[in-house]
Scaffold this motif. Sequence first.
Motif, PDB file in Angstrom:
ATOM      1  N   LEU A  43       0.845  -1.195   0.000  1.00 28.09           N
ATOM      2  CA  LEU A  43       0.000   0.000   0.000  1.00 28.09           C
ATOM      3  C   LEU A  43       0.879   1.243   0.000  1.00 28.09           C
ATOM      4  O   LEU A  43       1.692   1.448   0.899  1.00 28.09           O
ATOM      5  N   VAL A  44       0.733   2.056  -1.041  1.00 30.78           N
ATOM      6  CA  VAL A  44       1.543   3.257  -1.207  1.00 30.78           C
ATOM      7  C   VAL A  44       0.773   4.496  -0.786  1.00 30.78           C
ATOM      8  O   VAL A  44       1.326   5.403  -0.159  1.00 30.78           O
ATOM      9  N   ASN A  45      -0.532   4.530  -1.121  1.00 32.14           N
ATOM     10  CA  ASN A  45      -1.343   5.697  -0.816  1.00 32.14           C
ATOM     11  C   ASN A  45      -2.796   5.287  -0.715  1.00 32.14           C
ATOM     12  O   ASN A  45      -3.221   4.311  -1.333  1.00 32.14           O
ATOM     13  N   ALA A  46      -3.569   6.038   0.054  1.00 33.58           N
ATOM     14  CA  ALA A  46      -5.003   5.808   0.195  1.00 33.58           C
ATOM     15  C   ALA A  46      -5.719   7.123  -0.076  1.00 33.58           C
ATOM     16  O   ALA A  46      -5.357   8.158   0.472  1.00 33.58           O
ATOM     17  N   HIS A  47      -6.714   7.069  -0.955  1.00 36.73           N
ATOM     18  CA  HIS A  47      -7.502   8.241  -1.314  1.00 36.73           C
ATOM     19  C   HIS A  47      -8.921   8.054  -0.796  1.00 36.73           C
ATOM     20  O   HIS A  47      -9.238   7.037  -0.196  1.00 36.73           O
ATOM     21  N   ASP A  48      -9.794   9.019  -1.056  1.00 38.78           N
ATOM     22  CA  ASP A  48     -11.177   8.941  -0.590  1.00 38.78           C
ATOM     23  C   ASP A  48     -11.952   7.791  -1.209  1.00 38.78           C
ATOM     24  O   ASP A  48     -12.863   7.263  -0.592  1.00 38.78           O
ATOM     25  N   ASP A  49     -11.595   7.404  -2.435  1.00 38.94           N
ATOM     26  CA  ASP A  49     -12.380   6.383  -3.124  1.00 38.94           C
ATOM     27  C   ASP A  49     -11.558   5.229  -3.691  1.00 38.94           C
ATOM     28  O   ASP A  49     -12.089   4.374  -4.388  1.00 38.94           O
ATOM     29  N   ASN A  50     -10.245   5.176  -3.402  1.00 35.41           N
ATOM     30  CA  ASN A  50      -9.437   4.077  -3.927  1.00 35.41           C
ATOM     31  C   ASN A  50      -8.144   3.902  -3.138  1.00 35.41           C
ATOM     32  O   ASN A  50      -7.785   4.752  -2.327  1.00 35.41           O
ATOM     33  N   LEU A  51      -7.499   2.789  -3.400  1.00 31.01           N
ATOM     34  CA  LEU A  51      -6.191   2.479  -2.818  1.00 31.01           C
ATOM     35  C   LEU A  51      -5.169   2.362  -3.940  1.00 31.01           C
ATOM     36  O   LEU A  51      -5.488   1.876  -5.025  1.00 31.01           O
ATOM     37  N   LEU A  52      -3.937   2.782  -3.679  1.00 29.07           N
ATOM     38  CA  LEU A  52      -2.857   2.644  -4.646  1.00 29.07           C
ATOM     39  C   LEU A  52      -1.845   1.647  -4.091  1.00 29.07           C
ATOM     40  O   LEU A  52      -1.267   1.860  -3.031  1.00 29.07           O
ATOM     41  N   LEU A  53      -1.684   0.538  -4.814  1.00 31.09           N
ATOM     42  CA  LEU A  53      -0.710  -0.486  -4.450  1.00 31.09           C
ATOM     43  C   LEU A  53       0.468  -0.406  -5.407  1.00 31.09           C
ATOM     44  O   LEU A  53       0.333   0.026  -6.547  1.00 31.09           O
ATOM     45  N   GLU A  54       1.619  -0.870  -4.934  1.00 30.76           N
ATOM     46  CA  GLU A  54       2.803  -0.959  -5.777  1.00 30.76           C
ATOM     47  C   GLU A  54       3.324  -2.380  -5.699  1.00 30.76           C
ATOM     48  O   GLU A  54       3.391  -2.972  -4.622  1.00 30.76           O
ATOM     49  N   THR A  55       3.676  -2.924  -6.853  1.00 33.57           N
ATOM     50  CA  THR A  55       4.214  -4.274  -6.902  1.00 33.57           C
ATOM     51  C   THR A  55       5.283  -4.336  -7.984  1.00 33.57           C
ATOM     52  O   THR A  55       5.458  -3.385  -8.735  1.00 33.57           O
ATOM     53  N   GLU A  56       5.986  -5.440  -8.048  1.00 35.69           N
ATOM     54  CA  GLU A  56       7.036  -5.600  -9.044  1.00 35.69           C
ATOM     55  C   GLU A  56       6.685  -6.755  -9.964  1.00 35.69           C
ATOM     56  O   GLU A  56       6.328  -7.842  -9.499  1.00 35.69           O
ATOM     57  N   ARG A  57       6.769  -6.500 -11.267  1.00 38.62           N
ATOM     58  CA  ARG A  57       6.536  -7.543 -12.259  1.00 38.62           C
ATOM     59  C   ARG A  57       7.625  -7.463 -13.319  1.00 38.62           C
ATOM     60  O   ARG A  57       7.864  -6.404 -13.874  1.00 38.62           O
ATOM     61  N   LYS A  58       8.244  -8.577 -13.565  1.00 41.18           N
ATOM     62  CA  LYS A  58       9.318  -8.667 -14.555  1.00 41.18           C
ATOM     63  C   LYS A  58      10.385  -7.609 -14.311  1.00 41.18           C
ATOM     64  O   LYS A  58      10.881  -6.981 -15.236  1.00 41.18           O
ATOM     65  N   GLY A  59      10.712  -7.385 -13.043  1.00 43.35           N
ATOM     66  CA  GLY A  59      11.775  -6.468 -12.681  1.00 43.35           C
ATOM     67  C   GLY A  59      11.408  -4.999 -12.735  1.00 43.35           C
ATOM     68  O   GLY A  59      12.261  -4.143 -12.528  1.00 43.35           O
ATOM     69  N   LYS A  60      10.132  -4.684 -12.985  1.00 42.05           N
ATOM     70  CA  LYS A  60       9.698  -3.288 -13.047  1.00 42.05           C
ATOM     71  C   LYS A  60       8.632  -3.024 -11.993  1.00 42.05           C
ATOM     72  O   LYS A  60       7.799  -3.873 -11.707  1.00 42.05           O
ATOM     73  N   SER A  61       8.682  -1.838 -11.415  1.00 42.20           N
ATOM     74  CA  SER A  61       7.703  -1.427 -10.421  1.00 42.20           C
ATOM     75  C   SER A  61       6.460  -0.886 -11.132  1.00 42.20           C
ATOM     76  O   SER A  61       6.569  -0.065 -12.035  1.00 42.20           O
ATOM     77  N   ILE A  62       5.285  -1.396 -10.738  1.00 43.86           N
ATOM     78  CA  ILE A  62       4.046  -0.908 -11.324  1.00 43.86           C
ATOM     79  C   ILE A  62       3.077  -0.518 -10.223  1.00 43.86           C
ATOM     80  O   ILE A  62       3.136  -1.028  -9.109  1.00 43.86           O
ATOM     81  N   GLY A  63       2.184   0.399 -10.534  1.00 42.02           N
ATOM     82  CA  GLY A  63       1.150   0.826  -9.599  1.00 42.02           C
ATOM     83  C   GLY A  63      -0.187   0.221  -9.974  1.00 42.02           C
ATOM     84  O   GLY A  63      -0.489   0.044 -11.152  1.00 42.02           O
ATOM     85  N   ILE A  64      -0.978  -0.097  -8.963  1.00 39.99           N
ATOM     86  CA  ILE A  64      -2.311  -0.658  -9.174  1.00 39.99           C
ATOM     87  C   ILE A  64      -3.289   0.210  -8.391  1.00 39.99           C
ATOM     88  O   ILE A  64      -3.207   0.299  -7.167  1.00 39.99           O
ATOM     89  N   LEU A  65      -4.214   0.858  -9.092  1.00 36.30           N
ATOM     90  CA  LEU A  65      -5.225   1.697  -8.467  1.00 36.30           C
ATOM     91  C   LEU A  65      -6.504   0.883  -8.341  1.00 36.30           C
ATOM     92  O   LEU A  65      -7.049   0.421  -9.343  1.00 36.30           O
ATOM     93  N   ILE A  66      -6.976   0.670  -7.109  1.00 35.40           N
ATOM     94  CA  ILE A  66      -8.138  -0.181  -6.869  1.00 35.40           C
ATOM     95  C   ILE A  66      -9.254   0.646  -6.238  1.00 35.40           C
ATOM     96  O   ILE A  66      -9.136   1.087  -5.092  1.00 35.40           O
ATOM     97  N   PRO A  67     -10.372   0.849  -6.959  1.00 32.74           N
ATOM     98  CA  PRO A  67     -11.519   1.553  -6.383  1.00 32.74           C
ATOM     99  C   PRO A  67     -12.140   0.734  -5.247  1.00 32.74           C
ATOM    100  O   PRO A  67     -12.169  -0.501  -5.316  1.00 32.74           O
ATOM    101  N   PHE A  68     -12.641   1.407  -4.219  1.00 30.31           N
ATOM    102  CA  PHE A  68     -13.255   0.710  -3.087  1.00 30.31           C
ATOM    103  C   PHE A  68     -14.444  -0.142  -3.530  1.00 30.31           C
ATOM    104  O   PHE A  68     -14.714  -1.181  -2.945  1.00 30.31           O
ATOM    105  N   THR A  69     -15.156   0.277  -4.574  1.00 33.03           N
ATOM    106  CA  THR A  69     -16.320  -0.480  -5.044  1.00 33.03           C
ATOM    107  C   THR A  69     -15.936  -1.820  -5.655  1.00 33.03           C
ATOM    108  O   THR A  69     -16.792  -2.684  -5.830  1.00 33.03           O
ATOM    109  N   SER A  70     -14.666  -2.025  -5.983  1.00 35.43           N
ATOM    110  CA  SER A  70     -14.198  -3.280  -6.592  1.00 35.43           C
ATOM    111  C   SER A  70     -13.690  -4.287  -5.570  1.00 35.43           C
ATOM    112  O   SER A  70     -13.436  -5.431  -5.915  1.00 35.43           O
ATOM    113  N   GLU A  71     -13.533  -3.871  -4.340  1.00 39.20           N
ATOM    114  CA  GLU A  71     -12.917  -4.719  -3.327  1.00 39.20           C
ATOM    115  C   GLU A  71     -13.943  -5.588  -2.623  1.00 39.20           C
ATOM    116  O   GLU A  71     -14.916  -5.087  -2.092  1.00 39.20           O
ATOM    117  N   LYS A  72     -13.711  -6.874  -2.646  1.00 37.75           N
ATOM    118  CA  LYS A  72     -14.587  -7.795  -1.930  1.00 37.75           C
ATOM    119  C   LYS A  72     -14.004  -8.139  -0.565  1.00 37.75           C
ATOM    120  O   LYS A  72     -14.687  -8.116   0.436  1.00 37.75           O
TER     121      LYS A  72
END
Length: 79
Positions: A43-72
């Motif tokens: 978890l990198v940042n939290a906003h009013d309506d989503n979360l920002l995650l950071e992960t590494e894939r194939k040696g590169k850092s990527i961000g994943i923005l997940i809206p709260f409405t998508s989270e089960k």
Amino acid sequence: MNLYWTEYINYTLNVNMYENYRATKDSKAEQLLYEIVFRSGRLVNAHDDNLLLETERKGKSIGILIPFTSEKCIKIFNF
């Protein structure tokens, strides 16, 4: 209930997604299989309506923005 996500910055989250549950056909068994899709990262940042995650894939850092409405379901880890 509100959760103060800023308390979990730099924690690892595993997020099960609502809209990504889908059925696929197994050609060998000739039946439907249900596939559960999730996102995982730090978890990198939290906003009013989503979360920002950071992960590494194939040696590169990527961000994943997940809206709260998508989270089960969210699992929180502090390694």
